[in-house]
Design a protein around this motif. Structure first.
Motif, short mmCIF file in Angstrom:
data_model
loop_
_atom_site.label_atom_id
_atom_site.label_comp_id
_atom_site.label_asym_id
_atom_site.label_seq_id
_atom_site.Cartn_x
_atom_site.Cartn_y
_atom_site.Cartn_z
N ILE A 4 0.84 -1.21 0.00
CA ILE A 4 0.00 0.00 0.00
C ILE A 4 0.87 1.25 0.00
O ILE A 4 0.62 2.20 -0.73
N LEU A 5 1.90 1.19 0.82
CA LEU A 5 2.75 2.38 0.98
C LEU A 5 3.42 2.77 -0.34
O LEU A 5 3.51 3.95 -0.67
N GLY A 6 3.87 1.75 -1.08
CA GLY A 6 4.62 2.04 -2.29
C GLY A 6 3.89 2.96 -3.25
O GLY A 6 4.34 4.04 -3.55
N CYS A 23 -8.38 11.32 13.97
CA CYS A 23 -7.55 10.11 14.02
C CYS A 23 -8.31 8.97 14.66
O CYS A 23 -9.15 9.18 15.52
N GLN A 24 -7.93 7.76 14.25
CA GLN A 24 -8.54 6.58 14.87
C GLN A 24 -7.96 6.31 16.23
O GLN A 24 -8.63 5.92 17.14
N GLU A 283 -7.64 1.60 1.08
CA GLU A 283 -6.18 1.64 1.21
C GLU A 283 -5.74 2.82 2.08
O GLU A 283 -4.81 2.70 2.88
N LEU A 284 -6.44 3.95 1.92
CA LEU A 284 -6.08 5.11 2.74
C LEU A 284 -6.34 4.85 4.22
O LEU A 284 -5.56 5.26 5.08
N GLU A 285 -7.43 4.13 4.50
CA GLU A 285 -7.74 3.81 5.90
C GLU A 285 -6.67 2.91 6.49
O GLU A 285 -6.22 3.11 7.63
N GLN A 286 -6.20 1.92 5.71
CA GLN A 286 -5.14 1.03 6.19
C GLN A 286 -3.83 1.81 6.42
O GLN A 286 -3.12 1.60 7.41
#
Length: 1553
Positions: A4-6, A23-24, A283-286
């Motif tokens: 995901i980061l890549g 924030c969570q 993906e942004l949530e992860q």
């Protein structure tokens, strides 16, 4: 997660501004804010003070505009509505850019101290406090709230005018009135409007001098929230654990800043990202969850990862979209420790790296800015951001904006505008002098012709012969001509005459002349006036010896003999008696009587004094140049003459070397032909001290003939000035439109002799120069019914005649005798007809002339020039030279001096720039020159400007274009490493400047090529907002604050404030240990509140006679109600002293006792003492630094007394002279008192052995103990140390604690512990001086305070003090330690133990540098030491320690244990007495056997085990836990009994020193 980061990092990592996200994870912010000690001040009053700094006229226009509005707009609506109304009103008088600067000023509360200053002055005045007394009048010292009562007091007119200060608000037009009315009222209230109108009416009637002082009745509970400071969270080393395990209960008292939960996560703004990319929501949530979970840890980095962090940070910034680059720069710098690991993956572009290195070479070579250095340039002006605060920057930006805006309004194009800004308009460095070839001067000697100097060489070439430094050259030339101008009968003259007589006696190569300024009244004779009598006697002696070359010298000796017989001023009887004793056969009537032949030279002397512009006597001139008045005293005169001789010698040497001065020249003629020698001197012209500058940038298409007087009176000051300038028809020598650099407005009532005289002198000077033009401005007394004959003639002449004709005509009719005849009617206007003048038409125009012009001129004089009717002045290119006194002359030579001064300072430079420019449409080039000069003169300039030239700016420079390139543009260049301390401060400032000024900003990334360690180990926030903030409801928010989020939870952080140098800041609320913040132990976050406790007043003090600092001198600061509120001691280092103050009017005095008995204040600079006041008054009205300079002199008969000596030791004579010398004195004194020390030891031994009474006194003598603690654990240790001292010490004990670092909790419980355990305490405080090398790490700052300021922390009556570390437990009576003999040393330390053998490898003092330096002496531990403060001060030990520290601390590798290494390093200069080993036991260095005899146990760190302090305390000291539990129980009992209050100590706290 890596997948995901890549793909997301390239898209996401730089979106840093916009909407925030919830924030969570649990957010644990660290928040803090700083408030002033005083109550809230209204923004309206602060705005008024901003307007006052623009100009007096602008201030009163703003006051009138506010007064005419409905007061409910400022008091009844919301804060936001009132703020908008304030800005709208201010906007009537300010440009849009000035309004933006005003917003920042209000946000920073720049003028709040001034409002508080006025409030304190009102409190000192004891104003009435009744509910109906909202506004108060002070009428010549009488207070009243009633308007009618005020008017009656004005009519009575008794008493004296209230004292006023420079920052007071004087209403124009009443300065000459004998009745002064000071109105204390709050602008924007109904009461203000009513009372203001009442006093304004009386000013118009010429009855009063009106001063307005803002006054807020009552105090608001709300404090002023401050900004303009930095806050750091430094990552603390965890090598030795020093955390308290006591559970902290949060009091829940957080402010609104803690409740804000929406923050960015690692720089990502996820709400914005989700709106931009809804398809990647999952993906942004992860990614967000991963960042929230991982960001709380900071894994250590390897050396190879650290190497390129600066370059990598620069690369990340430069690859960001241009509009976000500055935000990323700020974010990277402020949060670097958490971002460092993510930077490692950034690849550095070779092009960027090469450009950075090339630019570094260029900056280093041209500007001395080296790699990793920081610099800020604003329009080319350099600011060192290590020492520059935001208040200094704001002042500079405001001045620059005023100048740039003014030039822009005048139509100066961009390129020329930059060129004009670079012109140096600082006051001329040249010292102007007067021609001394004057018959008024009586010369005592003539080096070129007197026989006494006949053996000297007469060649000027001798000047080039080498001599010893400081040696005066004996050359038979009148190179150095010293003239004393004095009133001979005054006592102040006697010292100077004696000194110059000494020059003559010792054949000094100085030619001496005297001008005796005596009463010029020709009706007075020698019998009537002492000065006239002395002149007659002097002339008699000189004439009686006529023909002898020493005749005048003998006459001078007569005066010297007279002075030696008289104390104080000379009387007529003193003169005649002395004369009779010398010349018994002479008839006194012949010398001192009415027909005396010796009463000559009075008028010549008077004319010379006027010509030289001398306003106070005595005065001394060296080659015609006045010497500084402050040095004309017996102590400094010889030195200043010698220095001037040396300076002149260098000038002469250059002239001889270049062939400009040869033997054939008459030296005096050559000296008087130098360009700095003027036919006349005038301080009004040569100094801008009393000058004001009028705003010439206003625009107006009107003239006085086209606008009614009533409309003219309503114009704003700049527009009014523009209208008047449009109406001026200038008088010149020739009828042409050539450029004339000097425009002079001569202001006066030309129907008075004084008004005509000044205009006549100006008109006459026009014949001498075609570079000047003159306009006459009428300040006529309109209440007079005079026909205004000459006023009409002057106005008709200058407006209707050709300039040259007007000049010739006015030169005739204004001449004194002609004017008298015209007034008397014996001459008519036609009698002065000249070529080019139609006298009939002229007379006709005069007869039909309307007086409306005079009314308009009078309005201008009152509103813009602040003149009363009839007062005179001169305005030169917009520079108002100040109001002339009634008898003051301004003659032709003054106009010549004015032209020469203007030409040398800016005239030539300005015309060079403007001559090539096309003037704006409908503008005369001379008009443009006048207006541009008027604008530029308001620009203070003390240093040059620099153009920042780079080799390239394509890849490594952040470039932010100006918002509006068509308006004046600031050029701001910042040079700094993106991961440096400087970047953390500069970045936020640039963000704010980007919002408030129209600037082109360049940030040159001066990245370091390689690092070997972490470049930044702190998080940082700079607290600054561009304008005040309001809630949605319109209420003003609590104010700015610092907020940290996303911090590592496992690291230990230390919170520190970085406030301006003169701020004394302390924490007032925090339940958490700010030295050891560990977020994983905190539930919701850490909040703290700090307070600006004091604004520091700093100063330097020197003795007038020797120039040395008076060591041990004490000053006090107070007000008239309480003369002594704080006190301080003067250091020998730079004569430095500091006093804690707050806004208000303060009195600086010598402390009663030895200081006031021995010394008196001789002179002072940087103070605010009103004219005629004998007190030294200081006004604190700003957040800026305030530094004063004080010179003190010894009282008569006290010349040989020393402050730090015992009364029975003061023998005076040569010994005191030697020991008072600044360098060798303390060393000689130290050896000299050894015998006295031996005697003292013997005496002490006698009393201890044989005297029971002596033992009794010893038992009850107080023991003084000093300690320092910071952080909750060390404060816990400190409590235990204090209790253990009390358990084992019978004598009274007084603890002294450094207040700078104590927590609010500890300060709260101190009085409770003092009451429970029976001890006294005082909190002492001292700000680290700015000139002493600063430490940045908190632990090292504390070490410095332990050792560097021992001589100034405590009052002089504390003779001995013991320093005890907080982490010690005492097992013996410390009275015994106090009684330890120091054998003449200033302090005693315990040597390090050497009995624990397993630690041998850590004993660094046994090898290398320390082994060689100590040369067999012991290395001492700083955990416990005894100081003989009396001896310590006498030998200047503190000054020597600070001097050695200053040298060694520049090297970061020296003084690793500052408090310990420094005294051991100085052991050869400041002796250490080794105390018995059993006084201090430490497990790390001492073996277990020696613990049995230990009197004090210290918990020093163990370099082998690194054991935590708390664990070690409980293991090593059995009683430690008992003490700890006992104290906890005591405090718990106080809480339960509701006795846990902020009870004050029984003794008077002494927190001043």
């Amino acid at each position: 997660m890596r997948e995901i980061l890549g793909p997301l990092l390239g898209l996401l990592c730089f979106l840093l501004t916009g909407t925030t996200v919830k924030c969570q994870g649990k957010v644990k912010p660290v928040t803090t804010h700083l408030s002033a000690k005083w109550s809230h001040t209204p923004l309206l009053l602060e705005t008024a003070e901003y307007m006052r700094e623009e100009s007096i006229a602008t201030f009163w226009e703003f006051v009138e505009a506010v007064s005419q509005k409905d007061f409910t707009l400022f008091t009844k609506g919301s804060d936001k509505a009132a703020y908008n109304e304030i800005l709208g009103t201010a906007g009537q008088f300010l440009s849009p850019s000035q309004v933006s600067i005003l917003k920042l000023s209000l946000s920073m509360r720049v003028y709040s101290p001034k409002i508080e200053m006025f409030r304190q002055i009102a409190l000192d005045r004891n104003l009435p406090t009744g509910e109906d007394c909202i506004a108060v009048f002070d009428v010549n010292g009488e207070l009243t709230c009633n308007i009618e009562a005020m008017k009656k007091l004005v009519e009575v007119g008794s008493g004296t005018k209230p004292v006023s200060y420079d920052m007071d608000h004087h209403y124009p037009g009443g300065e000459n009135s004998k009745v002064g009315v000071t109105l204390y009222a709050e602008l924007g209230t109904k009461e203000f409007r009513i009372h203001h109108l009442a006093v304004k009416e009386l000013v118009g009637l010429g009855k009063i001098d009106y001063v307005l002082r803002p006054y807020i009745k009552g105090n608001s509970k709300k404090k002023v929230r401050l900004s303009g400071y930095g806050v750091e969270l430094a990552i603390k080393s965890t090598e030795y654990k020093a955390q308290d395990d006591t559970k902290v209960q949060d009091d829940g008292g957080r402010q609104e800043e803690d409740d804000e939960q929406e923050v960015e996560v690692e720089g990502f703004l996820f709400s914005k990202l989700e709106s931009l990319h809804p398809e990647k929501m999952e993906e942004l949530e992860q990614l967000r969850n991963h960042l929230v979970e991982s960001r709380h840890e900071m894994a250590p980095m390897k050396v190879w990862q650290l190497q390129h962090l600066s370059m990598q940070a620069a690369q990340r910034i430069m690859t960001t979209p241009r509009e976000e680059q500055l935000s990323v720069f700020v974010h990277t710098a402020q949060n670097f420790p958490m971002l460092a690991r993510s930077l490692v993956r950034t690849k550095v572009d070779d092009k960027m790296k090469r450009e950075i290195l090339k630019n570094q070479n260029q900056l280093s070579a041209q500007m001395d800015v080296n790699p990793s250095d920081a610099a800020l340039f604003i329009n080319g002006m350099y600011f060192d951001m290590d020492f520059t605060d935001i208040y200094t920057l704001l002042d500079h930006i405001r001045t620059e904006d005023r100048v740039m805006g003014g030039l822009y309004k005048l139509g100066v194009p961009g390129e020329s505008l930059s060129t004009l800004l670079n012109i140096d308009l600082s006051e001329s460095k040249q010292d102007y002098g007067i021609d001394i070839r004057d018959t008024a001067i009586v010369w005592m000697n003539d080096i070129e012709n007197d026989r006494a100097y006949s053996k000297w060489s007469s060649s000027v070439g001798e000047l080039l012969r080498p001599t010893y430094p400081g040696m005066l050259r004996s050359i038979r030339k009148n190179f150095h001509n010293l003239v004393i101008v004095a009133e001979p009968e005054k006592a102040t003259t006697a010292d100077l005459i004696r000194l110059v007589e000494g020059f003559l006696t010792h054949n000094a190569p100085v030619r001496i002349g005297i001008v005796m300024s005596v009463n010029p009244d020709q009706t007075l004779r020698g019998y009537d006036d002492a000065g006239v009598a002395m002149l007659c006697a002097f002339n008699y002696v000189a004439q009686n010896l006529e023909g002898r070359e020493d005749a005048n010298y003998k006459a001078l000796q007569f005066l010297v003999d007279l002075y030696s017989n008289v104390q104080g001023d000379i009387t007529v009887d003193d003169v005649t008696s002395h004369f009779k004793s010398k010349y018994r056969s002479v008839d006194l009537e012949d010398v001192f009587g009415e027909d005396s032949d010796y009463d000559v030279g009075r008028m010549l002397a008077q004319e010379f004094v006027e010509k030289a512009g001398i306003t106070s006597l005595p005065q001394a001139l060296m080659n015609g140049v006045p010497l500084p008045e402050k040095h004309l005293n017996a102590d400094e005169f010889e030195e200043v003459v010698l220095m001037d001789v040396m300076r002149t010698t260098q000038t002469l040497q250059r002239a001889v070397y270049k062939g400009q001065l040869e033997d054939k020249h008459d030296v005096v003629d050559w000296l008087m032909s130098l360009p700095n020698i003027m036919p006349r001197l005038n301080e009004r012209i040569l100094s801008t001290k009393n000058s004001k500058f009028i705003d010439l940038t206003g625009t107006s298409g009107e003239t006085l003939s086209s606008v009614p007087v009533e409309s003219f009176a309503t114009q704003k000051a700049p527009e009014m000035t523009a209208t008047l300038a449009n109406s001026c028809r200038y008088i010149t020598t020739k009828n042409d439109h050539t450029l004339r650099p000097l425009t002079v407005w001569i202001v006066g009532d030309f129907d008075t002799y004084e008004g005509r005289a000044i205009l006549l002198e100006g008109v006459k000077y026009l014949r001498e120069s075609n570079s000047i033009r003159i306009c006459a401005i009428h300040n006529t007394d309109l209440s007079s019914e005079s026909p205004k004959l000459f006023s009409r003639a002057v106005e008709v002449a200058q407006t209707t005649l050709p300039p040259a004709v007007a000049r010739q005509f006015l030169a005739k009719v204004l001449e004194k005798d002609n004017a008298k005849k015209i007034i008397a009617g014996t001459k008519k206007w036609k009698d002065f007809e000249i070529a080019g003048l139609d006298i009939d038409a002229f007379t006709s125009r005069m007869n039909s002339f309307k007086d409306s012009v005079f009314k308009a001129h009078s309005v201008f004089c009152k509103k813009v020039l602040a003149l009363s009717p009839g007062q005179r002045t001169v305005v030169a290119n917009g520079r108002h030279l100040g109001t002339f006194k009634a008898t003051e002359k301004f003659v032709m030579e003054d106009f010549g001096l004015l032209e020469k001064y203007v030409h040398s300072t800016f005239g030539e430079k300005l015309t060079e720039v403007l001559i090539g420019e096309d003037p704006p449409v409908n503008s005369d080039i001379s008009d443009l020159t006048m207006k541009v000069a008027g604008v530029l003169q308001t620009k203070p300039q003390s240093k040059g400007r620099t153009t920042v030239n780079l080799r390239s700016d394509q890849y490594s420079v952040v470039k932010i274009p100006a918002r509006n390139p068509n308006m004046p543009v600031f050029d701001i260049v910042a040079v700094c490493d993106p991961v440096s301390n400087a970047a953390q401060k500069i970045g936020p400032i640039l963000m704010v400047l980007q919002e408030i000024v129209n600037a082109e900003i360049r940030v040159v990334l001066n990245a370091r090529e390689k690092h070997s360690e972490m470049p930044l180990r702190r998080f940082y926030r700079y607290v600054l907002e561009p304008e005040p903030q309001f809630t949605e409801a319109g209420d003003m928010t609590a104010g700015p604050y610092a907020r940290f989020t996303g911090l590592p939870e496992s690291s230990i952080l230390t919170l520190n404030y970085h406030a301006p140098e003169n701020w004394l800041v302390e924490v007032v609320k925090s339940v958490y240990d700010l030295d050891n913040i560990k977020l994983d132990l905190v539930e919701t976050g850490v909040h703290s509140e700090f307070e600006l406790e004091h604004l520091l007043l700093e100063g330097h003090c020197f003795e007038q006679s020797s120039g040395n600092p008076p060591r041990g001198l004490q000053f006090t600061l107070g007000n008239r109600q309480q003369p002594v509120l704080v006190d301080t001691i003067v250091m020998a280092n730079l004569g430095y002293f500091q006093l804690k103050a707050n806004p208000g009017a303060w009195l600086l005095r010598l402390r009663q006792g030895r200081s006031a008995d021995i010394y008196t204040i001789a002179s002072h600079e940087g103070t605010d003492t009103p004219v005629g006041s004998e007190d030294v008054e200081i006004i604190i009205s700003s957040f800026r630094s305030h530094v004063v300079k004080v010179r003190v002199g010894k009282q008569p008969g006290k010349q040989h007394l020393e402050l730090l000596a015992d009364e029975n030791e003061e023998s005076g004579g040569l010994w005191n002279s030697i020991t008072s010398m600044p360098i060798v004195g303390p060393i000689v004194e130290e050896w000299g008192v050894l015998l006295a020390e031996l005697y003292s030891l013997a005496k002490a031994h006698w009393y201890s052995t044989f005297s029971s009474s002596g033992a009794k006194e010893d038992e009850t003598e107080k023991v003084n103990i000093f300690s320092v603690a910071s952080g909750h654990l060390y404060e816990r240790f400190l409590r235990i140390m204090m209790v253990s001292v009390r358990r084992h010490t019978k004598a009274p004990v007084k603890f002294w604690f450094l207040k700078n670092f104590l927590s609010p909790n500890f300060k709260d419980i101190l009085p409770l512990l003092a009451k429970e355990y029976g001890f006294e305490y005082e909190l002492v405080q001292y700000k680290w001086p700015r000139w002493l090398h600063q430490q940045t790490e908190k632990q090292r700052i504390i070490w410095g305070y332990k050792i560097l300021f021992l001589d100034v922390l405590f009052p002089l009556d504390v003779k001995k003090i013991i320093f005890v570390d907080a982490d010690q437990v005492v097992r013996a009576d410390v009275k015994d330690l106090n009684n330890e003999e120091l054998d003449g040393a200033p302090y005693g330390f315990v040597p390090f133990c050497e009995s624990r053998k397993e630690i041998e490898g850590f004993r660094f003092w046994k090898q290398g540098y320390w082994r060689n330096h100590l040369a067999g002496r012991k290395y001492h531990i700083s955990a416990l030491f005894v100081v003989d403060l009396k001896k310590f001060r006498r030998i200047a030990a503190g000054d020597r320690l600070r001097g050695q520290y200053q040298g060694l601390s520049q090297d970061p590798n020296s003084l690793s244990n500052l408090d310990q290494d420094l005294p051991n390093n100085m052991i050869h200069q400041v002796r250490i007495k080794s105390l018995p080993q059993d006084w201090l036991w430490c497990e790390s260095w001492c073996d277990d056997e020696s613990k049995k005899s230990a009197k004090i146990i210290d918990l020093c760190n163990n370099p082998m085990t690194k054991e935590a302090k708390l664990v070690a305390a409980q293991r090593i000291i059995p009683e430690w836990t008992e003490y700890d539990n006992e104290i906890k129980a005591v405090l718990k009992g106080f809480k339960e009994n509701k006795s846990y209050t902020e009870e004050q100590p029984s003794q008077s706290p002494h927190i001043e020193l």
